[in-house]
Design a protein around this motif. Structure first.
Motif, mmCIF file in Angstrom:
data_model
loop_
_atom_site.group_PDB
_atom_site.id
_atom_site.type_symbol
_atom_site.label_atom_id
_atom_site.label_comp_id
_atom_site.label_asym_id
_atom_site.label_seq_id
_atom_site.Cartn_x
_atom_site.Cartn_y
_atom_site.Cartn_z
ATOM 1 N N VAL A 473 16.080 -15.577 0.609
ATOM 2 C CA VAL A 473 14.619 -14.401 1.473
ATOM 3 C C VAL A 473 13.981 -15.668 2.426
ATOM 4 C CG1 VAL A 473 12.684 -13.904 0.510
ATOM 5 C CG2 VAL A 473 13.532 -14.050 -0.555
ATOM 6 N N GLY A 474 13.796 -14.600 3.582
ATOM 7 C CA GLY A 474 13.834 -15.107 4.918
ATOM 8 C C GLY A 474 14.583 -15.448 5.794
ATOM 9 N N GLU A 475 15.607 -16.240 5.302
ATOM 10 C CA GLU A 475 17.157 -16.483 6.184
ATOM 11 C C GLU A 475 17.710 -15.076 6.146
ATOM 12 O OE1 GLU A 475 18.482 -19.429 4.535
ATOM 13 O OE2 GLU A 475 17.108 -20.688 5.040
ATOM 14 N N ASP A 476 18.710 -14.645 5.267
ATOM 15 C CA ASP A 476 19.644 -13.721 5.756
ATOM 16 C C ASP A 476 19.703 -12.906 4.648
ATOM 17 O OD1 ASP A 476 20.275 -15.179 3.653
ATOM 18 O OD2 ASP A 476 22.575 -14.965 3.789
ATOM 19 N N ALA A 477 18.456 -12.423 3.815
ATOM 20 C CA ALA A 477 17.490 -11.837 2.913
ATOM 21 C C ALA A 477 16.537 -10.401 3.789
ATOM 22 C CB ALA A 477 17.658 -11.760 1.693
ATOM 23 N N ARG A 478 16.422 -10.044 4.276
ATOM 24 C CA ARG A 478 15.734 -9.111 5.056
ATOM 25 C C ARG A 478 15.410 -7.581 3.889
ATOM 26 N NH1 ARG A 478 13.415 -13.236 8.348
ATOM 27 N NH2 ARG A 478 15.237 -14.007 9.499
ATOM 28 N N LEU A 479 14.324 -7.597 3.011
ATOM 29 C CA LEU A 479 14.540 -7.322 2.224
ATOM 30 C C LEU A 479 12.769 -5.633 3.276
ATOM 31 C CD1 LEU A 479 14.387 -9.349 -1.336
ATOM 32 C CD2 LEU A 479 16.512 -7.505 0.602
ATOM 33 N N SER A 480 12.588 -4.673 2.674
ATOM 34 C CA SER A 480 11.399 -3.985 2.356
ATOM 35 C C SER A 480 10.407 -4.447 1.594
ATOM 36 C CB SER A 480 11.926 -2.150 3.510
ATOM 37 O OG SER A 480 11.553 -2.089 1.622
ATOM 38 N N GLY A 481 9.037 -3.850 1.887
ATOM 39 C CA GLY A 481 8.348 -4.239 0.845
ATOM 40 C C GLY A 481 9.049 -3.631 -0.169
ATOM 41 N N GLY A 482 9.264 -2.205 -0.482
ATOM 42 C CA GLY A 482 9.422 -1.761 -1.709
ATOM 43 C C GLY A 482 10.738 -2.606 -2.485
ATOM 44 N N GLU A 483 11.796 -2.723 -1.495
ATOM 45 C CA GLU A 483 13.107 -3.448 -2.292
ATOM 46 C C GLU A 483 12.594 -5.634 -2.780
ATOM 47 O OE1 GLU A 483 15.866 -2.167 1.157
ATOM 48 O OE2 GLU A 483 15.043 -3.965 1.640
ATOM 49 N N GLN A 484 10.915 -5.583 -1.762
ATOM 50 C CA GLN A 484 10.657 -7.205 -2.779
ATOM 51 C C GLN A 484 10.113 -6.579 -3.908
ATOM 52 O OE1 GLN A 484 8.341 -8.847 0.157
ATOM 53 N NE2 GLN A 484 9.309 -8.371 1.625
ATOM 54 N N GLN A 485 9.270 -5.442 -3.792
ATOM 55 C CA GLN A 485 8.729 -5.043 -5.425
ATOM 56 C C GLN A 485 9.306 -3.948 -6.457
ATOM 57 O OE1 GLN A 485 6.544 -4.845 -6.359
ATOM 58 N NE2 GLN A 485 4.585 -3.516 -6.052
ATOM 59 N N ARG A 486 11.205 -4.276 -5.731
ATOM 60 C CA ARG A 486 12.185 -3.961 -6.917
ATOM 61 C C ARG A 486 12.767 -4.858 -6.822
ATOM 62 N NH1 ARG A 486 16.400 0.663 -4.648
ATOM 63 N NH2 ARG A 486 15.080 -0.303 -2.916
ATOM 64 N N VAL A 487 12.472 -6.352 -6.321
ATOM 65 C CA VAL A 487 12.640 -7.462 -6.953
ATOM 66 C C VAL A 487 12.241 -8.217 -7.876
ATOM 67 C CG1 VAL A 487 13.874 -10.583 -6.119
ATOM 68 C CG2 VAL A 487 14.504 -8.153 -4.487
ATOM 69 N N SER A 488 10.879 -8.015 -7.747
ATOM 70 C CA SER A 488 9.787 -8.493 -8.723
ATOM 71 C C SER A 488 10.313 -7.916 -10.016
ATOM 72 C CB SER A 488 8.493 -9.011 -7.428
ATOM 73 O OG SER A 488 7.465 -6.465 -7.908
ATOM 74 N N ILE A 489 10.253 -6.461 -10.248
ATOM 75 C CA ILE A 489 10.442 -5.994 -11.107
ATOM 76 C C ILE A 489 11.967 -6.684 -12.015
ATOM 77 C CG2 ILE A 489 10.765 -3.800 -12.344
ATOM 78 C CD1 ILE A 489 9.373 -2.144 -9.790
ATOM 79 N N ALA A 490 12.336 -6.842 -11.108
ATOM 80 C CA ALA A 490 13.550 -7.226 -11.864
ATOM 81 C C ALA A 490 13.324 -8.593 -12.535
ATOM 82 C CB ALA A 490 14.850 -7.182 -10.836
#
Length: 590
Positions: A473-490
């Motif tokens: 995260v922050g290097e080669d993983a650039r996620l939108s707000g909704g995608e970050q939200q789904r990571v937190s759900i996971a």
């Protein structure tokens, strides 16, 4: 006005409190540096003695002992100074190591709500910048002060031992330096307030100018924005000149007064006068000409070091404040109680923060396996209610229980195994996607992590990253707000809690992401006790119970259809929500 009794213990400064564990090591380092610095002046006295011996045609045998003693003192002094620096750095390493561990342990025990009220920059400043400032204090300040003081004191004693009259004359520029320095500090202090005021205005104008540029360009107000910024720059420049002009003049006079050439001139003039009066021999002036100018550099170093002490004091205060942060009360090891079941009860709960009453005697029960939605206007206390269940902070009065046990009697690790949460403000750590999902269960297998990602509708997006689950995260993983939200759900799915808190989990998502998040959450929530904080009423129409909060109190509760039938607060909110979701008809007048 507060007074203290004569027998009351004196409050130690923040620096003294922080350095208390290593005070003996620092004292030893200072003594070594002081002694070593004094010894390194011996070669100057030796040179004067050798010159006098040569001019007096003394035998060479009488000169060599002085040469040997001078060289021995020089190397001994260098060794002692090096030993002092080593002792100071070892003490600094001990202190820095302890402070960072103590801060980390403290932050692990503070309420989670403390972090939501402060930026990460504040914590970073104390843990990194301020401790780096303290490193300069412990590793260098005391030994440097000791070296300067040792050189000045040894030189003064040596000169007075030779001739007190010429010593007084040779040292006259240094009291003059202190007087000019005092005048400079007063001159600078007179304009400091105005200078700091304009510095703050310039900082504010710069931020406003940079952050508001898109809006300024869109509305064609660039001229006015440039004018406001230019006025701030001009005002700061004028305040800077007014502040520095008297200060620079006084400092220039002070530095000129103790320049080596000035001191040497005073020594030679005084020596010539004293020699003419027959008080000293011309050769007696040589030690003063060699040693007195050598005091200039230590004096300037001492002034610089003492001037920088203010920033170290401010850093120590911030570190002390962080170490004094109130912690969340925890049961003693082995004394924590385990909840009997998963029923959640808010019992006459009241809470205030930032001087505002957020909740007032709220009583509410979350039955196992049900979905309870909390709705209401902004500032009604919805998020506060959710954060009390998560122990971001404790209620001011009343209590929150899980399985009949007050949350304050449950160990935090046990609580967060039973209560999971997905917040509107998503936080991903600087680590791989895999580690972010497994944050609550570090020992989870790769298959379990991927299953959780599939359940959260984020597995495909992760595989599309350059290194898949190993992308950082922050290097080669650039996620939108909704995608970050789904990571937190996971992450929450992998933890598999019995109780789930959803605080406006889709508030910042676009339509596509909201649908994916809602689908993931609906499947994950089956069979669990769910507390939903919602701002879109259509997302909670199927909740088992909807609770309407306003001004920190429950004003209505029931199922969606029942609340609509009452045609009260919730019904009005529903009509407004429906109106907001209705698109404007094509061709309709604005």
């Amino acid at each position: 006005m507060t007074t203290s009794s004569p027998g009351a213990p004196r409050q130690r400064s923040p620096i003294s409190q922080l350095l208390h564990p290593i005070r003996r090591q620092l004292a030893l380092a200072a003594v070594l540096a002081f002694t070593g610095s004094a010894l390194t002046l011996a070669p100057l006295a030796g040179i004067a003695h050798i010159a006098a011996a040569i001019l007096a045609d003394a035998p060479v045998d009488e000169v060599w002992p002085t040469v040997v003693a001078s060289v021995a003192c020089m190397f001994a002094g260098m060794a002692l100074v090096s030993a002092g620096e080593l002792a100071a750095h070892l003490a600094d390493n001990r202190l820095t190591h302890r402070l960072r561990l103590d801060i980390a342990r403290r932050l692990a025990r503070v309420p989670l709500g403390w972090f939501s009220q402060r930026g990460s920059g504040d914590v970073k400043q104390a843990m990194q910048d301020d401790i780096a400032t303290l490193h300069g204090l412990t590793a260098h300040f005391y030994t440097s002060v000791a070296r300067a003081a040792g050189a000045i004191l040894a030189a003064a004693i040596y000169l007075f031992a030779l001739d007190w009259r010429l010593a007084i004359a040779a040292l006259l520029p240094f009291p003059g330096f202190l007087l000019f320095l005092r005048h400079a500090m007063r001159a600078g202090g007179a304009g400091m307030g105005e200078f700091m005021t304009w510095a703050g205005r310039l900082n504010h104008a710069t931020v406003e100018f940079a952050s508001g540029m898109p809006l300024i360009k869109a509305f064609g107000a660039s001229g006015r924005a440039h004018g406001a910024y230019r006025d701030a720059v001009d005002g700061f420049a004028a305040a800077f000149i007014a502040f520095t002009r008297p200060l620079v003049a006084a400092m220039a006079h002070a530095h000129a007064l103790i320049a080596p050439v000035t001191v040497l001139g005073v020594v030679l003039a005084s020596g010539a006068l004293f020699a003419a009066l027959g008080w000293v021999a011309p050769l007696d002036i040589l030690p003063f000409a060699l040693v007195a100018p050598g005091i200039c550099a230590p004096m300037l170093l001492l002034h610089t070091l003492l001037h920088d002490l203010g920033s170290a004091s401010a850093a120590a205060q911030r570190v002390q404040a962080l170490l004094a942060t109130p912690v969340l009360a925890q049961p003693s090891p082995g004394c924590g109680r385990l909840p009997a079941g998963h029923r959640v009860v808010f019992d006459q709960v009241s809470h205030a923060h930032d001087g505002q009453q957020a909740l007032v005697e709220v009583s509410l029960a979350l039955e196992p396996g049900t979905v309870t939605a909390i709705v209401g206007p902004s500032g009604a206390g919805k998020s506060t209610l959710a954060r009390l269940l998560l122990r971001f902070f404790d209620p001011d009065s009343g209590r929150v229980t899980l399985g009949g046990v007050d949350l304050r009697e449950i160990d935090s690790a046990q609580l967060y195994r039973r209560v999971g949460f997905v917040m509107q403000d998503v936080r991903l750590v600087h680590a791989s996607i895999r580690d972010n999902i497994a944050l609550g269960r570090p020992g989870a297998s790769a298959e379990e992590i991927e299953d959780a990602a599939r359940a959260a509708n984020i597995h495909g997006r992760i595989l599309a990253l350059p290194r898949g689950y190993d992308s950082v995260v922050g290097e080669d993983a650039r996620l939108s707000g909704g995608e970050q939200q789904r990571v937190s759900i996971a992450r929450a799915i992998l933890l598999d809690p019995h109780i789930l808190v959803l605080d406006e989990a889709t508030a910042a998502a676009d339509a596509d992401n909201e649908a994916a998040i809602q689908d993931a959450l609906s499947r994950f929530a089956r069979g669990r006790t769910v507390l939903v904080i919602a701002h879109r009423l259509h997302s909670v129409v199927h909740a088992d119970r909807i609770v309407v909060l306003d001004a920190g109190t429950i004003v209505e509760q029931g199922r969606h259809q029942d609340l609509l039938a009452r045609d009260s607060r919730y019904a009005r909110m529903w009509r407004l929500d429906q109106l907001a979701d209705t698109p404007v008809a094509q061709g309709a007048p604005c």
